[in-house]
Design a protein around this motif. Sequence first.
Motif, PDB file in Angstrom:
ATOM      1  N   ILE A 152       2.329   0.605  -1.564  1.00  0.00           N
ATOM      2  CA  ILE A 152       2.158  -0.849  -1.493  1.00  0.00           C
ATOM      3  C   ILE A 152       2.864  -1.428  -2.700  1.00  0.00           C
ATOM      4  O   ILE A 152       2.603  -1.026  -3.836  1.00  0.00           O
ATOM      5  N   MET A 153       3.783  -2.367  -2.453  1.00  0.00           N
ATOM      6  CA  MET A 153       4.514  -2.998  -3.541  1.00  0.00           C
ATOM      7  C   MET A 153       4.185  -4.478  -3.589  1.00  0.00           C
ATOM      8  O   MET A 153       4.207  -5.167  -2.570  1.00  0.00           O
ATOM      9  N   SER A 154       3.884  -4.953  -4.773  1.00  0.00           N
ATOM     10  CA  SER A 154       3.618  -6.364  -5.014  1.00  0.00           C
ATOM     11  C   SER A 154       4.870  -6.993  -5.623  1.00  0.00           C
ATOM     12  O   SER A 154       5.522  -6.390  -6.477  1.00  0.00           O
TER      13      SER A 154
ATOM     14  N   PRO B 261      -2.382   2.965  -4.690  1.00  0.00           N
ATOM     15  CA  PRO B 261      -2.241   2.011  -5.790  1.00  0.00           C
ATOM     16  C   PRO B 261      -1.155   0.985  -5.483  1.00  0.00           C
ATOM     17  O   PRO B 261      -0.182   1.286  -4.795  1.00  0.00           O
ATOM     18  N   VAL B 262      -1.315  -0.206  -5.998  1.00  0.00           N
ATOM     19  CA  VAL B 262      -0.336  -1.272  -5.793  1.00  0.00           C
ATOM     20  C   VAL B 262       0.678  -1.202  -6.925  1.00  0.00           C
ATOM     21  O   VAL B 262       0.325  -1.266  -8.101  1.00  0.00           O
TER      22      VAL B 262
ATOM     23  N   ARG C  43       3.907  -3.008   2.514  1.00  0.00           N
ATOM     24  CA  ARG C  43       3.474  -1.616   2.695  1.00  0.00           C
ATOM     25  C   ARG C  43       4.646  -0.877   3.309  1.00  0.00           C
ATOM     26  O   ARG C  43       5.228  -1.332   4.291  1.00  0.00           O
ATOM     27  N   TYR C  44       5.007   0.261   2.721  1.00  0.00           N
ATOM     28  CA  TYR C  44       6.162   1.009   3.217  1.00  0.00           C
ATOM     29  C   TYR C  44       5.943   2.507   3.075  1.00  0.00           C
ATOM     30  O   TYR C  44       5.048   2.944   2.361  1.00  0.00           O
ATOM     31  N   GLU C  45       6.774   3.260   3.780  1.00  0.00           N
ATOM     32  CA  GLU C  45       6.804   4.716   3.655  1.00  0.00           C
ATOM     33  C   GLU C  45       8.082   5.104   2.939  1.00  0.00           C
ATOM     34  O   GLU C  45       9.138   4.529   3.186  1.00  0.00           O
ATOM     35  N   ASP C  46       7.966   6.094   2.054  1.00  0.00           N
ATOM     36  CA  ASP C  46       9.162   6.607   1.393  1.00  0.00           C
ATOM     37  C   ASP C  46       9.794   7.709   2.237  1.00  0.00           C
ATOM     38  O   ASP C  46       9.312   8.019   3.334  1.00  0.00           O
TER      39      ASP C  46
END
Length: 88
Positions: free
Chosen positions: A75-77, A32-33, A65-68
Amino acid sequence: MKVSMLVLALCGFSTLALAEESQTQVTAQQTPVETYTYNSHPDIARVLSVSQPPNVCKVVPARMRYEDSHGQQHIMSYLVMGNGCSNG
């Protein structure tokens, strides 16, 4: 006989490669974004990709797009200023 075994092995390998690629695409489609706000406190351990802003002079949406820290992809908008502005 050796040629047919080689062809068979290559077909099996290419099938596995395609399966892995399609799994990556499915994972990307299911992520999800999330929309960034000033109250957001994302757990960003590693940035995988960042979209490039278009060559316009206005605020435009961008995605990262990143990994925690647990290895899950997100995915962050968020909003950024486009690259089309000049200073003079």
